[in-house]
Write an enzyme that holds these catalytic residues in place. Structure first.
Site, PDB file in Angstrom:
ATOM      1  N   ASP A  34       0.845  -1.191   0.000  1.00  0.00           N
ATOM      2  CA  ASP A  34       0.000   0.000   0.000  1.00  0.00           C
ATOM      3  C   ASP A  34       0.880   1.240   0.000  1.00  0.00           C
ATOM      4  O   ASP A  34       1.893   1.277   0.713  1.00  0.00           O
ATOM      5  CB  ASP A  34      -0.919  -0.015   1.228  1.00  0.00           C
ATOM      6  CG  ASP A  34      -2.054   0.979   1.120  1.00  0.00           C
ATOM      7  OD1 ASP A  34      -1.785   2.204   1.112  1.00  0.00           O
ATOM      8  OD2 ASP A  34      -3.206   0.539   1.046  1.00  0.00           O
ATOM      9  N   ASN A  89     -13.127  -3.289   2.489  1.00  0.00           N
ATOM     10  CA  ASN A  89     -14.047  -2.162   2.512  1.00  0.00           C
ATOM     11  C   ASN A  89     -14.956  -2.286   1.290  1.00  0.00           C
ATOM     12  O   ASN A  89     -14.488  -2.576   0.196  1.00  0.00           O
ATOM     13  CB  ASN A  89     -13.284  -0.833   2.453  1.00  0.00           C
ATOM     14  CG  ASN A  89     -12.367  -0.661   3.645  1.00  0.00           C
ATOM     15  OD1 ASN A  89     -12.718  -0.992   4.763  1.00  0.00           O
ATOM     16  ND2 ASN A  89     -11.179  -0.151   3.401  1.00  0.00           N
ATOM     17  N   GLY A  95     -15.118   3.269   3.247  1.00  0.00           N
ATOM     18  CA  GLY A  95     -13.716   3.612   3.072  1.00  0.00           C
ATOM     19  C   GLY A  95     -13.070   3.038   1.830  1.00  0.00           C
ATOM     20  O   GLY A  95     -11.856   3.154   1.663  1.00  0.00           O
ATOM     21  N   GLN A  96     -13.843   2.427   0.929  1.00  0.00           N
ATOM     22  CA  GLN A  96     -13.266   1.903  -0.309  1.00  0.00           C
ATOM     23  C   GLN A  96     -12.983   3.078  -1.239  1.00  0.00           C
ATOM     24  O   GLN A  96     -13.891   3.764  -1.686  1.00  0.00           O
ATOM     25  CB  GLN A  96     -14.209   0.905  -0.981  1.00  0.00           C
ATOM     26  CG  GLN A  96     -13.604   0.288  -2.231  1.00  0.00           C
ATOM     27  CD  GLN A  96     -14.536  -0.699  -2.920  1.00  0.00           C
ATOM     28  OE1 GLN A  96     -15.685  -0.883  -2.531  1.00  0.00           O
ATOM     29  NE2 GLN A  96     -14.039  -1.329  -3.961  1.00  0.00           N
ATOM     30  N   HIS A 102     -10.440  -5.522  -3.311  1.00  0.00           N
ATOM     31  CA  HIS A 102      -9.107  -5.789  -2.770  1.00  0.00           C
ATOM     32  C   HIS A 102      -9.215  -6.031  -1.267  1.00  0.00           C
ATOM     33  O   HIS A 102     -10.138  -5.562  -0.614  1.00  0.00           O
ATOM     34  CB  HIS A 102      -8.117  -4.656  -3.071  1.00  0.00           C
ATOM     35  CG  HIS A 102      -8.542  -3.312  -2.578  1.00  0.00           C
ATOM     36  ND1 HIS A 102      -9.523  -2.561  -3.191  1.00  0.00           N
ATOM     37  CD2 HIS A 102      -8.098  -2.574  -1.541  1.00  0.00           C
ATOM     38  CE1 HIS A 102      -9.664  -1.408  -2.537  1.00  0.00           C
ATOM     39  NE2 HIS A 102      -8.817  -1.395  -1.527  1.00  0.00           N
TER      40      HIS A 102
END
Length: 116
Positions: A34, A89, A95-96, A102
């Protein structure tokens, strides 16, 4: 966020058109670090097939492949004995930020419950 000129960011990474720190990949799934980590280990496990979110999964094998890859990645990286958190999410309110399914694989610190 998540689309570049109408193209999905994760699909572009999967195709090799956008660079990313890829730690694993096969024909069905890939794993990247990330870019804004929320834990010492923060990986994203992503199906190569474009599926917008968890709510859009129509084939159970998609879940099987990404979940198996998440667990196997934790094992390969040696983080499974200490524990880890898997987060999905679904939708902007949850919060996506990238509209492509994913799983967040987080490890390396203690996590609170309930999550925020």
């Amino acid at each position: 966020m998540g689309f570049l000129d109408g193209k999905c960011l994760f699909c572009e990474i999967s195709a090799g058109r956008i660079p990313a720190d890829i730690v694993y990949g096969d024909d069905d799934v890939f794993v990247i670090r990330d870019i804004a980590p929320q834990a010492p280990v923060h990986l994203l496990v992503i199906p190569r097939e474009h599926v917008e979110s968890a709510a859009h999964v129509r084939k159970p094998e998609v879940w099987s492949k990404v979940m198996d890859c998440a667990v196997q990645t934790a094992c390969r990286m040696g983080i499974d004995p200490g524990g880890y958190r898997l987060v999905v999410n679904c939708g902007a309110q949850a919060g996506q930020t990238i509209p492509h399914l994913h799983i967040h694989l987080l490890a390396g610190r203690s996590f609170r419950w309930p999550p925020g």
